[in-house]
Design an enzyme around this catalytic site. Structure first.
Site, PDB file in Angstrom:
ATOM      1  N   LYS A  35      -2.600  -2.379  -3.404  1.00 51.87           N
ATOM      2  CA  LYS A  35      -3.174  -1.562  -4.480  1.00 51.87           C
ATOM      3  C   LYS A  35      -2.187  -0.483  -4.946  1.00 51.87           C
ATOM      4  O   LYS A  35      -2.247  -0.029  -6.081  1.00 51.87           O
ATOM      5  CB  LYS A  35      -4.469  -0.886  -4.020  1.00 51.87           C
ATOM      6  CG  LYS A  35      -5.544  -1.818  -3.461  1.00 51.87           C
ATOM      7  CD  LYS A  35      -6.402  -2.412  -4.546  1.00 51.87           C
ATOM      8  CE  LYS A  35      -7.610  -3.174  -4.015  1.00 51.87           C
ATOM      9  NZ  LYS A  35      -7.321  -4.255  -3.054  1.00 51.87           N
TER      10      LYS A  35
HETATM   11  C1  LIG Z   1      -7.705  -5.618  -2.995  1.00 49.93           C
HETATM   12  C2  LIG Z   1      -7.080  -6.489  -1.966  1.00 49.93           C
HETATM   13  C3  LIG Z   1      -7.078  -7.902  -2.075  1.00 49.93           C
HETATM   14  C4  LIG Z   1      -7.761  -8.618  -3.214  1.00 49.93           C
HETATM   15  O1  LIG Z   1      -7.069  -8.458  -4.436  1.00 49.93           O
HETATM   16  P1  LIG Z   1      -7.814  -8.786  -5.808  1.00 49.93           P
HETATM   17  O2  LIG Z   1      -6.860  -8.356  -6.863  1.00 49.93           O
HETATM   18  O3  LIG Z   1      -9.073  -7.937  -5.808  1.00 49.93           O
HETATM   19  O4  LIG Z   1      -8.121 -10.228  -5.826  1.00 49.93           O
HETATM   20  C5  LIG Z   1      -6.442  -8.643  -1.087  1.00 49.93           C
HETATM   21  N1  LIG Z   1      -5.882  -8.057  -0.036  1.00 49.93           N
HETATM   22  C6  LIG Z   1      -5.859  -6.706   0.123  1.00 49.93           C
HETATM   23  C7  LIG Z   1      -5.245  -6.113   1.333  1.00 49.93           C
HETATM   24  C8  LIG Z   1      -6.453  -5.884  -0.841  1.00 49.93           C
HETATM   25  O5  LIG Z   1      -6.446  -4.549  -0.662  1.00 49.93           O
END
Ligand SMILES: *Cc1c(COP(=O)(O)O)cnc(C)c1O
Length: 495
Positions: free
Chosen positions: A112
């Site tokens: 993120k």
């Molecule tokens: C948010 C997240 C995901 C999922 O990503 P999306 O874009 O919501 O599909 C996968 N792994 C981690 C560690 C995340 O924080």
């Protein structure tokens, strides 16, 4: 000519990138999408020489056309700096025949950060461009990861404040510690006596409270969201796929125009949609491999053409993928129904009313770029252990779901195309699940004891994000009832 963004629902709203970023969601409840996906016309030999920031610049300027080059460069420079613990920003690590694209070297050691370190700068630049005089107040409910990444991104960014609500007792001890020790005078973290859904509903109610909006406007504030449906989060995620491809080429791992596969551990469908946009820009991507955990609503959708959220919900060891409504999927649906607003609206209405929708076989045929599969809890733990035993490389639970799904894909198809696996979190973020996958005896250790053990086992330094919270002072201790959220917001903004 500026690239125009339109809504997936009624399609009447047409805005420039900066307005789409400011608004987040379109007024008709739809998601903003570019009217056309721009082509990546940079030469691969030029891309191969670029660092992360330079790649970000050539990719993002194609989408954010109403930002001047200087504005965009400024946002990029502020985002991808020493908050990341490696100059590469997103390194590629080869293990057991696949390339792991490590997207976890930012402030909160999860992917993120890739978008949330630049979003605050895009947002404040967009506000200036659109003559918004108010300060932007980011309001977020979090089940753990997003809250901290948003706090780290917005901390001390002039012209912004951020308020994060989390369920007290509903996040991991490390996650809570990460949030309540957050620095920055413009940050505010509040535990609520309730669960995540209540925090989420409370935040939604504040967003749609017209009286509150008026009251805040008089004080010089307006709300905005750092939600993953904001195109200001989507566009920065396209960058690292281009960067990874160019790096493989630069290191002679692939030839010019050679296709690669991409595997993405998926929840809200934002990360894999960015890879799909990269492919549509012309990046030579073969299969987009969508990996799910036991909440395999996407796998079922790719298999049957029916999206159905009416099912049991599982809490897994890859919590960021425990999602039954993948919001960003709407952007893909909109595209495969031929950018037909009415058709998309009909399907989304069905999702609201029935919890499900079904696409026709000819629409489903347009999903051939995708392959979906899932990994069970047992398979995920085994994959962490197997890869560690074979190579010494330790991956987190989310990445392990992707790695296991890639194994299944290869066994099914015998496809030998070179493959990049999006590694979305540092194993330090999920130490207990990771280490007990290797040996159950580690369960006896404390949270920080686990970090020390992981460091020895994987022979990697404990990231700053962990070290800095070990002895950090708690700066936020407000706890409130769910019906007090509004008062808490007003009093914070009256300081
Ligand atoms: C948010 C997240 C995901 C999922 O990503 P999306 O874009 O919501 O599909 C996968 N792994 C981690 C560690 C995340 O924080």
């Amino acid at each position: 000519m500026d690239l125009i963004y339109t809504s997936t629902r009624q399609g009447k709203e047409k805005v420039k990138a900066s307005e789409a970023i400011l608004k987040g969601l379109a007024s008709d409840g739809g998601l903003f999408v570019p009217e056309t996906i721009p082509t990546l016309d940079a030469d691969i030999d030029d891309l191969a020489k670029m660092d992360y920031k330079q790649t970000a610049f050539v990719v993002m300027r194609k989408f954010l056309t109403d930002f001047t080059d200087e504005e965009l460069q400024n946002c990029i420079d502020k985002a991808y700096d020493s908050k990341f613990d490696t100059e590469e920003i997103a390194p590629l690590v080869k293990a057991d025949g696949a390339y792991y694209l490590e997207l976890f070297h930012g402030a909160t050691i999860a992917f993120k950060d890739m978008a949330l370190s630049i979003l605050p700068h895009l947002l404040t630049t967009a506000a200036k461009k659109n003559n918004v005089k108010n300060d932007i107040v980011i309001l977020t409910a979090t089940s753990g990861d997003t809250g901290k990444a948003a706090l780290a991104g917005f901390a001390d960014v002039p012209g912004t404040k951020i308020i994060v609500f989390y369920p007290k007792g509903g996040v991991s001890p490390i996650q809570e510690k990460q949030m309540v020790t957050q620095k920055g005078d413009n940050t505010f973290v509040v535990g609520i006596n309730g669960n995540f859904d209540q925090a989420q509903s409370g935040v939604k109610a504040l967003f749609s409270d017209k009286e509150l909006a008026k009251e805040l406007d008089a004080k010089g504030y307006q709300f905005s969201s750092a939600n993953s449906i904001n195109i200001g989060r989507l566009v920065p995620q396209i960058v690292y796929y281009v960067y990874a491809y160019a790096k493989l080429y630069a290191e002679h791992k692939i030839a010019e125009n050679e296709m690669i596969n991409v595997v993405v551990p998926t929840g809200n469908f934002g990360n894999i949609l960015a890879a799909y946009y990269a492919k549509n820009m012309g990046l030579p991507i073969n299969k987009l491999i969508c990996a799910s955990n036991d909440n395999k609503v996407l796998y079922d959708f790719f298999e049957t053409g029916k999206y159905d959220k009416n099912r049991e919900f599982f809490l897994t060891t890859s919590p960021s993928m425990d999602i039954l409504i993948s919001s960003n999927l709407e952007r893909l649906i909109y595209r495969i129904v031929g950018e037909d607003n009415d058709k998309n609206q009909e399907l989304m209405n069905s999702l609201v009313n029935n919890g499900s929708y079904e696409i026709t076989p000819d629409v489903k045929a347009k999903l051939k770029d995708f392959y979906g599969n899932y990994a069970s809890e047992k398979e995920t733990a085994e994959k962490i252990n197997d890869l560690y035993k074979k190579t010494g490389y330790i991956i987190d639970t989310h990445t392990a779901v992707a790695a296991k799904v890639y194994d299944k894909y290869k066994a099914e198809t015998q496809d030998e195309t070179k493959t990049v696996i999006a590694s979305t979190a540092s194993p330090y973020k999920f130490t207990r699940s990771v280490l007990t996958s290797i040996d159950a005896k580690y369960d006896a250790l404390s949270d920080f004891g686990l970090c020390d053990e992981l460091s020895k086992l994987g022979n990697v330094k404990i990231p700053n994000a962990i070290e800095e919270i070990r002895n950090a002072e708690v700066r936020h201790n407000t706890v409130c009832e769910t019906n007090e959220m509004k008062n808490v917001v007003v009093s914070f903004l009256s300081k």
